[in-house]
Scaffold this motif. Structure first.
Motif, mmCIF file in Angstrom:
data_model
loop_
_atom_site.group_PDB
_atom_site.id
_atom_site.type_symbol
_atom_site.label_atom_id
_atom_site.label_comp_id
_atom_site.label_asym_id
_atom_site.label_seq_id
_atom_site.Cartn_x
_atom_site.Cartn_y
_atom_site.Cartn_z
ATOM 1 N N GLY A 76 0.821 -1.216 0.000
ATOM 2 C CA GLY A 76 0.000 0.000 0.000
ATOM 3 C C GLY A 76 0.849 1.257 0.000
ATOM 4 N N GLU A 77 0.168 2.345 -0.065
ATOM 5 C CA GLU A 77 0.831 3.646 -0.151
ATOM 6 C C GLU A 77 0.883 4.355 1.197
ATOM 7 N N ALA A 78 0.204 3.794 2.185
ATOM 8 C CA ALA A 78 0.047 4.512 3.459
ATOM 9 C C ALA A 78 1.378 4.723 4.171
ATOM 10 N N SER A 79 1.405 5.752 5.043
ATOM 11 C CA SER A 79 2.548 5.936 5.943
ATOM 12 C C SER A 79 2.099 5.556 7.350
ATOM 13 N N PHE A 80 3.048 5.059 8.127
ATOM 14 C CA PHE A 80 2.698 4.525 9.449
ATOM 15 C C PHE A 80 3.273 5.385 10.565
ATOM 16 N N ASP A 81 2.513 5.446 11.644
ATOM 17 C CA ASP A 81 2.955 6.170 12.826
ATOM 18 C C ASP A 81 3.961 5.293 13.580
ATOM 19 N N GLY A 82 5.192 5.779 13.724
ATOM 20 C CA GLY A 82 6.272 4.965 14.283
ATOM 21 C C GLY A 82 5.952 4.447 15.681
ATOM 22 N N ALA A 83 5.404 5.306 16.545
ATOM 23 C CA ALA A 83 5.159 4.899 17.936
ATOM 24 C C ALA A 83 4.075 3.822 17.990
ATOM 25 N N ARG A 84 3.009 4.024 17.210
ATOM 26 C CA ARG A 84 1.929 3.025 17.224
ATOM 27 C C ARG A 84 2.407 1.702 16.614
ATOM 28 N N LEU A 85 3.215 1.834 15.568
ATOM 29 C CA LEU A 85 3.735 0.628 14.923
ATOM 30 C C LEU A 85 4.556 -0.199 15.924
ATOM 31 N N LYS A 86 5.401 0.483 16.695
ATOM 32 C CA LYS A 86 6.238 -0.235 17.667
ATOM 33 C C LYS A 86 5.376 -0.916 18.727
ATOM 34 N N GLN A 87 4.318 -0.211 19.167
ATOM 35 C CA GLN A 87 3.411 -0.797 20.156
ATOM 36 C C GLN A 87 2.774 -2.083 19.603
ATOM 37 N N TRP A 88 2.375 -2.003 18.337
ATOM 38 C CA TRP A 88 1.748 -3.158 17.695
ATOM 39 C C TRP A 88 2.754 -4.309 17.587
ATOM 40 N N LEU A 89 3.988 -3.955 17.222
ATOM 41 C CA LEU A 89 5.026 -4.986 17.057
ATOM 42 C C LEU A 89 5.348 -5.672 18.386
ATOM 43 N N GLU A 90 5.301 -4.888 19.470
ATOM 44 C CA GLU A 90 5.609 -5.459 20.809
ATOM 45 C C GLU A 90 4.588 -6.526 21.187
ATOM 46 N N ALA A 91 3.380 -6.402 20.650
ATOM 47 C CA ALA A 91 2.292 -7.263 21.139
ATOM 48 C C ALA A 91 1.820 -8.266 20.082
ATOM 49 N N LEU A 92 2.664 -8.589 19.127
ATOM 50 C CA LEU A 92 2.224 -9.521 18.077
ATOM 51 C C LEU A 92 1.968 -10.910 18.674
ATOM 52 N N PRO A 93 0.966 -11.602 18.169
ATOM 53 C CA PRO A 93 0.608 -12.888 18.780
ATOM 54 C C PRO A 93 1.619 -13.986 18.464
ATOM 55 N N ARG A 94 1.669 -14.961 19.312
ATOM 56 C CA ARG A 94 2.650 -16.040 19.221
ATOM 57 C C ARG A 94 2.557 -16.823 17.907
ATOM 58 N N GLY A 95 1.347 -16.982 17.388
ATOM 59 C CA GLY A 95 1.178 -17.779 16.168
ATOM 60 C C GLY A 95 1.713 -17.103 14.915
ATOM 61 N N LEU A 96 2.103 -15.840 15.016
ATOM 62 C CA LEU A 96 2.726 -15.176 13.858
ATOM 63 C C LEU A 96 4.197 -15.571 13.860
ATOM 64 N N LEU A 97 4.599 -16.308 12.832
ATOM 65 C CA LEU A 97 5.956 -16.860 12.811
ATOM 66 C C LEU A 97 6.962 -15.906 12.183
ATOM 67 N N ARG A 98 6.490 -15.095 11.240
ATOM 68 C CA ARG A 98 7.428 -14.234 10.515
ATOM 69 C C ARG A 98 6.661 -13.074 9.923
ATOM 70 N N LEU A 99 7.289 -11.892 9.961
ATOM 71 C CA LEU A 99 6.743 -10.707 9.297
ATOM 72 C C LEU A 99 7.951 -9.946 8.785
ATOM 73 N N LYS A 100 7.932 -9.605 7.512
ATOM 74 C CA LYS A 100 9.083 -8.855 7.008
ATOM 75 C C LYS A 100 8.685 -8.043 5.790
ATOM 76 N N GLY A 101 9.441 -7.004 5.549
ATOM 77 C CA GLY A 101 9.199 -6.194 4.365
ATOM 78 C C GLY A 101 9.571 -4.745 4.609
ATOM 79 N N LEU A 102 9.088 -3.920 3.684
ATOM 80 C CA LEU A 102 9.410 -2.495 3.724
ATOM 81 C C LEU A 102 8.178 -1.724 4.171
ATOM 82 N N ILE A 103 8.406 -0.688 4.959
ATOM 83 C CA ILE A 103 7.265 0.069 5.453
ATOM 84 C C ILE A 103 7.650 1.546 5.580
#
Ligand SMILES: Nc1nc2c(ncn2[C@@H]2O[C@H](COP(=O)(O)OP(=O)(O)OP(=O)(O)O)[C@@H](O)[C@H]2O)c(=O)[nH]1
Length: 305
Positions: free
Chosen positions: A221-248
Motif C-alpha cells: 500500500g501507499e500509506a505511511s505509518f505512525d512509528g510509535a503506534r507501529l512499535k506498540q503493535w510490534l511489541e504485542a504480536l501474537p505467538r502464532g505469527l511466525l514471521r513478518l518482514k518487508g518495507l514500510i
C-alpha cells in the motif's frame, strides 16, 4: 562426479533464522567469483531476492511456494539452466525458504539430468538460537529436521545469549553435527565456499506438507505509518505469527524502513532510496488455522498515520 561438476551449497533454516544475512555476508566477500544464488521465499512477495539483488545480478528467485514441495519443478528447471551456463559457474548457492526440508533439495540434486553437472557441497542450516518463543509441535519438528540435515549447523544470534544458554542450545540442536556459534551468521569463507564437506546423514523422516502448516499473505500500500503506534503493535504480536518482514514507510520525514519480526523480536532499519522506491510491502507467515489474519490487518491499519 566429473571434473566440471559445479558445487552446490544449500542454506536452510527456519523462518527468520538468518539465512539471508548469511548470504549477504557471502556476497560481500566473493566479488568476481562466478556464483549464482537461488532464493526461495515462501510468501508471495520475494522480499529476500530483493535484498540480495542489491549485491549481485546472478540471483534467481523462485516465488510463491516452498522450494521443496510446490515449486520443486521450478527448482529443477532453474538448476538445469545454471548447469548449462557458459562460462561455467564456480558455485551455486540455494537459499531455501524457512519452511523447506533441505533433504528434499538434496534429492533434487540427484535427478539424472543434474547429477553429472552439479553436486552437493554441503547443507548449512542456520538456527535462531535466541527465539523468545520456542517453536512447538510440527513447527519445532520442522526446525529439528532442518538441523538434522546439516553438515554444518550455525547456532545464530549468539549475541543475545549467555554462555549457559548457548550450551543448552548446542545440546538441543547440535547432536552429531559440526556446530558453530555465530553472530550475524558470520562464518569463515572456506566453510561456505569450496570445502568439499559432504557427510549428510539420511534422517529417514517423512516429509511435511507445508501447505498444511503455514498461512502466508501479503500487504502492499501507499500509506505511511505512525512509528510509535507501529512499535506498540510490534511489541504485542501474537505467538502464532511466525514471521513478518518487508518495507514500510514511516510518517513524518517519510523514511522507509525494513521491518523484520521473528520469534518475538522485531527490528527496524533504514532502507536505501532504491528500496524505498519499491513502496511499502509486507509478508506475513503464520501458523495455519491460527485465525490471525483479520486481527493483524486491523492492527496494522490502526498504525496508519
Ligand atoms: N541479534 C541478532 N539478529 C540477527 C542475527 N542474524 C540475523 N539477525 C536478524 O534476524 C532477522 C532475520 O534475519 P534473516 O537473515 O532475514 O533471516 P532468514 O532466515 O533469511 O528469514 P526468512 O527468509 O524469512 O526465513 C533480521 O532482522 C536480522 O537482522 C544475529 O546474529 N543476531
Amino acid at each position: 562426479m566429473n571434473a566440471a561438476s559445479i558445487p552446490v551449497t544449500v542454506v536452510a533454516g527456519f523462518l527468520g533464522a538468518g539465512k539471508t544475512t548469511l548470504l549477504r555476508n557471502l556476497l560481500e566477500r566473493c566479488e568476481g567469483r562466478r556464483l549464482a544464488v537461488i532464493v526461495n521465499d515462501f510468501g508471495e512477495l520475494n522480499i529476500d531476492a530483493g535484498m540480495i539483488a542489491e549485491q549481485t545480478e546472478a540471483v534467481y528467485s523462485l516465488e510463491n511456494g516452498c522450494i521443496c514441495c510446490s515449486v520443486q519443478d521450478d527448482l529443477l528447471a532453474q538448476l538445469e539452466r545454471l548447469a548449462n551456463m557458459y562460462p561455467p559457474l564456480e558455485q551455486v548457492v540455494i537459499e531455501c525458504s524457512g519452511v523447506s526440508d533441505p533433504q528434499r533439495i538434496v534429492q533434487t540434486l540427484g535427478y539424472p539430468k543434474l547429477r553429472r553437472r552439479l553436486h552437493l557441497d554441503a547443507v548449512l542450516t542456520v538456527v535462531d538460537a535466541a527465539r523468545r518463543e520456542p517453536l512447538e509441535g510440527e513447527y519445532a519438528r520442522l526446525e529439528r529436521m532442518q538441523a538434522a540435515a546439516a553438515d554444518l549447523l550455525l547456532l545464530n544470534k549468539c549475541d543475545l545469549l549467555d554462555a549457559d544458554e548457548r550450551a543448552s542450545q548446542r545440546e538441543r540442536f547440535g547432536r552429531g553435527a559440526r556446530v558453530l556459534e555465530t553472530i550475524q551468521a558470520q562464518i569463515p569463507d572456506e566453510l561456505l565456499l569450496g570445502e568439499p564437506s559432504r557427510k549428510l546423514r539420511p534422517h529417514g523422516q517423512e516429509g511435511i506438507d507445508h501447505g498444511d502448516l503455514f498461512d502466508s499473505w501479503s500487504w502492499q500500500g501507499e500509506a505511511s505509518f505512525d512509528g510509535a503506534r507501529l512499535k506498540q503493535w510490534l511489541e504485542a504480536l501474537p505467538r502464532g505469527l511466525l514471521r513478518l518482514k518487508g518495507l514500510i514507510r514511516l510518517a513524518g520525514q517519510g523514511e522507509t524502513v525494513w521491518l523484520q519480526y521473528v520469534g518475538g523480536r522485531y527490528q527496524l532499519r533504514p532502507a536505501t532510496a532504491a528500496e524505498a522506491a519499491q513502496g511499502s510491502r509486507l509478508v506475513f507467515i503464520a501458523e495455519k488455522d491460527a485465525g490471525l489474519r483479520a486481527d493483524l490487518e486491523v492492527g496494522l491499519r490502526g498504525c496508519i498515520s
